[in-house]
Motif scaffolding. Sequence first.
Motif, PDB file in Angstrom:
ATOM      1  N   LYS A   1      42.146  50.941  55.287  1.00  0.00           N
ATOM      2  CA  LYS A   1      42.179  49.806  56.208  1.00  0.00           C
ATOM      3  C   LYS A   1      43.272  48.802  55.860  1.00  0.00           C
ATOM      4  N   TRP A   2      43.884  48.978  54.679  1.00  0.00           N
ATOM      5  CA  TRP A   2      44.962  48.106  54.256  1.00  0.00           C
ATOM      6  C   TRP A   2      46.331  48.766  54.453  1.00  0.00           C
ATOM      7  N   LYS A   3      46.431  49.690  55.356  1.00  0.00           N
ATOM      8  CA  LYS A   3      47.698  50.377  55.612  1.00  0.00           C
ATOM      9  C   LYS A   3      48.792  49.373  55.987  1.00  0.00           C
TER      10      LYS A   3
ATOM     11  N   LYS B   1      43.941  35.664  34.528  1.00  0.00           N
ATOM     12  CA  LYS B   1      44.551  36.795  35.214  1.00  0.00           C
ATOM     13  C   LYS B   1      43.923  38.120  34.823  1.00  0.00           C
ATOM     14  N   ALA B   2      43.234  38.171  33.690  1.00  0.00           N
ATOM     15  CA  ALA B   2      42.502  39.385  33.327  1.00  0.00           C
ATOM     16  C   ALA B   2      41.272  39.554  34.208  1.00  0.00           C
ATOM     17  N   ILE B   3      40.709  38.428  34.645  1.00  0.00           N
ATOM     18  CA  ILE B   3      39.524  38.463  35.499  1.00  0.00           C
ATOM     19  C   ILE B   3      39.906  38.622  36.957  1.00  0.00           C
ATOM     20  N   GLN B   4      40.896  37.838  37.404  1.00  0.00           N
ATOM     21  CA  GLN B   4      41.246  37.801  38.819  1.00  0.00           C
ATOM     22  C   GLN B   4      41.622  39.160  39.414  1.00  0.00           C
ATOM     23  N   PRO B   5      42.473  39.965  38.746  1.00  0.00           N
ATOM     24  CA  PRO B   5      42.811  41.256  39.361  1.00  0.00           C
ATOM     25  C   PRO B   5      41.600  42.164  39.553  1.00  0.00           C
ATOM     26  N   ILE B   6      40.688  42.145  38.585  1.00  0.00           N
ATOM     27  CA  ILE B   6      39.490  42.984  38.709  1.00  0.00           C
ATOM     28  C   ILE B   6      38.657  42.531  39.898  1.00  0.00           C
ATOM     29  N   VAL B   7      38.439  41.218  39.978  1.00  0.00           N
ATOM     30  CA  VAL B   7      37.669  40.670  41.098  1.00  0.00           C
ATOM     31  C   VAL B   7      38.384  40.937  42.414  1.00  0.00           C
ATOM     32  N   PHE B   8      39.700  40.779  42.392  1.00  0.00           N
ATOM     33  CA  PHE B   8      40.495  40.971  43.599  1.00  0.00           C
ATOM     34  C   PHE B   8      40.366  42.394  44.133  1.00  0.00           C
ATOM     35  N   VAL B   9      40.446  43.359  43.233  1.00  0.00           N
ATOM     36  CA  VAL B   9      40.357  44.764  43.645  1.00  0.00           C
ATOM     37  C   VAL B   9      38.981  45.065  44.223  1.00  0.00           C
ATOM     38  N   ILE B  10      37.942  44.577  43.575  1.00  0.00           N
ATOM     39  CA  ILE B  10      36.581  44.826  44.065  1.00  0.00           C
ATOM     40  C   ILE B  10      36.384  44.214  45.445  1.00  0.00           C
ATOM     41  N   LEU B  11      36.808  42.955  45.604  1.00  0.00           N
ATOM     42  CA  LEU B  11      36.629  42.275  46.886  1.00  0.00           C
ATOM     43  C   LEU B  11      37.493  42.902  47.980  1.00  0.00           C
TER      44      LEU B  11
ATOM     45  N   ILE C   1      29.713  34.834  41.986  1.00  0.00           N
ATOM     46  CA  ILE C   1      29.176  34.440  43.298  1.00  0.00           C
ATOM     47  C   ILE C   1      29.699  35.340  44.408  1.00  0.00           C
ATOM     48  N   SER C   2      31.020  35.587  44.421  1.00  0.00           N
ATOM     49  CA  SER C   2      31.658  36.250  45.568  1.00  0.00           C
ATOM     50  C   SER C   2      31.319  37.732  45.681  1.00  0.00           C
ATOM     51  N   ILE C   3      31.306  38.445  44.567  1.00  0.00           N
ATOM     52  CA  ILE C   3      31.104  39.898  44.633  1.00  0.00           C
ATOM     53  C   ILE C   3      29.737  40.275  45.211  1.00  0.00           C
ATOM     54  N   PRO C   4      28.625  39.689  44.753  1.00  0.00           N
ATOM     55  CA  PRO C   4      27.330  40.031  45.359  1.00  0.00           C
ATOM     56  C   PRO C   4      27.260  39.690  46.845  1.00  0.00           C
ATOM     57  N   LEU C   5      27.832  38.563  47.233  1.00  0.00           N
ATOM     58  CA  LEU C   5      27.813  38.181  48.644  1.00  0.00           C
ATOM     59  C   LEU C   5      28.635  39.157  49.486  1.00  0.00           C
TER      60      LEU C   5
ATOM     61  N   ARG D   1      38.172  45.947  48.390  1.00  0.00           N
ATOM     62  CA  ARG D   1      37.523  47.167  48.872  1.00  0.00           C
ATOM     63  C   ARG D   1      36.258  46.869  49.669  1.00  0.00           C
ATOM     64  N   LEU D   2      35.717  45.665  49.497  1.00  0.00           N
ATOM     65  CA  LEU D   2      34.517  45.286  50.234  1.00  0.00           C
ATOM     66  C   LEU D   2      34.825  44.506  51.504  1.00  0.00           C
ATOM     67  N   LEU D   3      35.957  43.830  51.523  1.00  0.00           N
ATOM     68  CA  LEU D   3      36.335  42.992  52.650  1.00  0.00           C
ATOM     69  C   LEU D   3      37.501  43.616  53.411  1.00  0.00           C
ATOM     70  N   THR D   4      37.875  42.985  54.514  1.00  0.00           N
ATOM     71  CA  THR D   4      38.939  43.503  55.367  1.00  0.00           C
ATOM     72  C   THR D   4      40.133  42.551  55.355  1.00  0.00           C
ATOM     73  N   PRO D   5      41.309  43.026  55.811  1.00  0.00           N
ATOM     74  CA  PRO D   5      42.451  42.111  55.935  1.00  0.00           C
ATOM     75  C   PRO D   5      42.136  40.908  56.815  1.00  0.00           C
ATOM     76  N   GLU D   6      41.296  41.107  57.832  1.00  0.00           N
ATOM     77  CA  GLU D   6      40.933  40.006  58.722  1.00  0.00           C
ATOM     78  C   GLU D   6      40.137  38.928  57.983  1.00  0.00           C
ATOM     79  N   ASP D   7      39.237  39.345  57.082  1.00  0.00           N
ATOM     80  CA  ASP D   7      38.486  38.376  56.276  1.00  0.00           C
ATOM     81  C   ASP D   7      39.436  37.516  55.456  1.00  0.00           C
ATOM     82  N   TYR D   8      40.384  38.169  54.819  1.00  0.00           N
ATOM     83  CA  TYR D   8      41.355  37.436  54.020  1.00  0.00           C
ATOM     84  C   TYR D   8      42.252  36.565  54.891  1.00  0.00           C
TER      85      TYR D   8
END
Length: 527
Positions: free
Chosen positions: A367-369, A71-81, A208-212, A83-90
């Motif tokens: 975009k996450w309004k 959980k220390a890793i996941q929130p950081i990754v989650f926040v970064i992704l 893997i996910s962040i660079p992509l 901001r890079l992705l959209t609600p539609e991607d998720y």
Amino acid sequence: MAVIKPSITTVAFDVITQSPSLILRLRKSLDLCSAQQTVYLSDGKAKSRIDSSMQLIHALKWSFLSEIASKAIQPIVFVILARLLTPEDYGIVAAASMVISFSQIFWEAGTSKALIQYQGDRNEAANAAFWINITLGILVSSALLALSNLISENIFHDPRVELVIDVLTLQVMLSALTSVHIALLQKDMQFKHLFWVRLVTVAIPAIISIPLAWHGKGYWALISGTLVGQLMQVLIIWQISYWKPVVGIDINIVKQLSNFGGWVATTGLLSWFYIWADSLIIGLYLGSHELGLYRTGNAIVTMIYGCIFGPLMPVLYSHFSEIQTDRERVRTTLFKVIQIITFLSIPMAVFLFTNASFISNALFSEKWKGIELVISVMALMHGYSWIIGANGEAYRAVGAPANETITMSLTLVFYIVGYFLSIQHGLQAFIWTRLALALAACGAHLWVAKRVVNLNIIPTVTYVAKISLVCLPLVAIAHALQWSNIASYETKNILIDIILLFISLWAVERRGLIQTTLTLVAKRHLK
């Protein structure tokens, strides 16, 4: 006559899991032991109980560290992704994940839980469970590939979901290859090994996910990270596990596992509807964008609660299974666990509810309004739902999984009806209805706990009400301070909420859980 030294971890476990009368006796015993530093046991059963407590606490420590690390890793990754992705991607990934999660019920078939609870030849049982999972995994994967087009066009109305389902079908076989190994490690309470597995398999998907995502690969960034992480888990689990499958199975053991696993699998099917039915209906009626908002906002809250309470569940199930013949001990353990979860989960829910605006602004872009409402209401929903989070572990451990299954079947009817009625009025009405349904379900599960393990309902409800009455008025206080401009910044509101919660909980529990914890800490330092 055996002689052992008193252990603070043993006392801590008993304080957490035993009845108040036993706590009082243990405190008196500790006072006597402070001079002698020895405890004399007249039978092997008492020594076995302390050894069991020590093993449980050791396992809980590593299980907790595993959740903390991930959980220390996941929130950081989650926040970064995010901001890079959209609600539609998720939303697209959520739709495909919904299908893959549904398929797990059929290939896993409850064999992992059955294996942990099984008291016979472990190697024969593990071998039977493994080949059951592999066989069903092949069948389920074939069905997914055949039906992916039909699912994407007729349920989600999005052709992009088809290819995502096809690719994620690999996850079915990868999971089938490790489910038995993980169950054996949990049965032996080898959570130290699982800690390293969890740490590696959470960190690698981020790499893997962040660079992509940075290079504009959209939802494929999430999918690629998931599959690579799952593959690494297979490689590591097979490397560290002492058990390896052999050709051939015992039909009698298959029948035993299937009888128990059948109820667990049925419960899993109902659990799937609890977890995914809301998302399914949102995706069906409102589309990928709203599904992405809902799933992502809910995921934020789930991560927070999972970090705190997630480590408890596998350890509690293993411990409940170990003491399954002592129903009184199961009852008192469950009651104390409910108290501790309540003491933590409801204040967390109130805090997240009052500060959802700050969280959404800090983590998400424009975009996450709309995600603020999801976070705030889902915080309350999860906070109260976790109160009965350990009940199912107790039912399965004492060999009564049917009780949870029947309860979930009955309450699920009301969930589905509520979902379909509320979705007609939009996402906001749906979210508030979700909270109301969860509160009603808590009452039903407490009643079942009374029937199965003789849980005392009145003391349980009284404690939940006491903590709620202390915390819920803080919502009005926090908003009043904000409206009066006493706290002009959201960071000040957060600080005020924390201070008010701490003072209120201290006033209520200073002679209860808090005093018990401080007493243990003081005795440890004196020792």
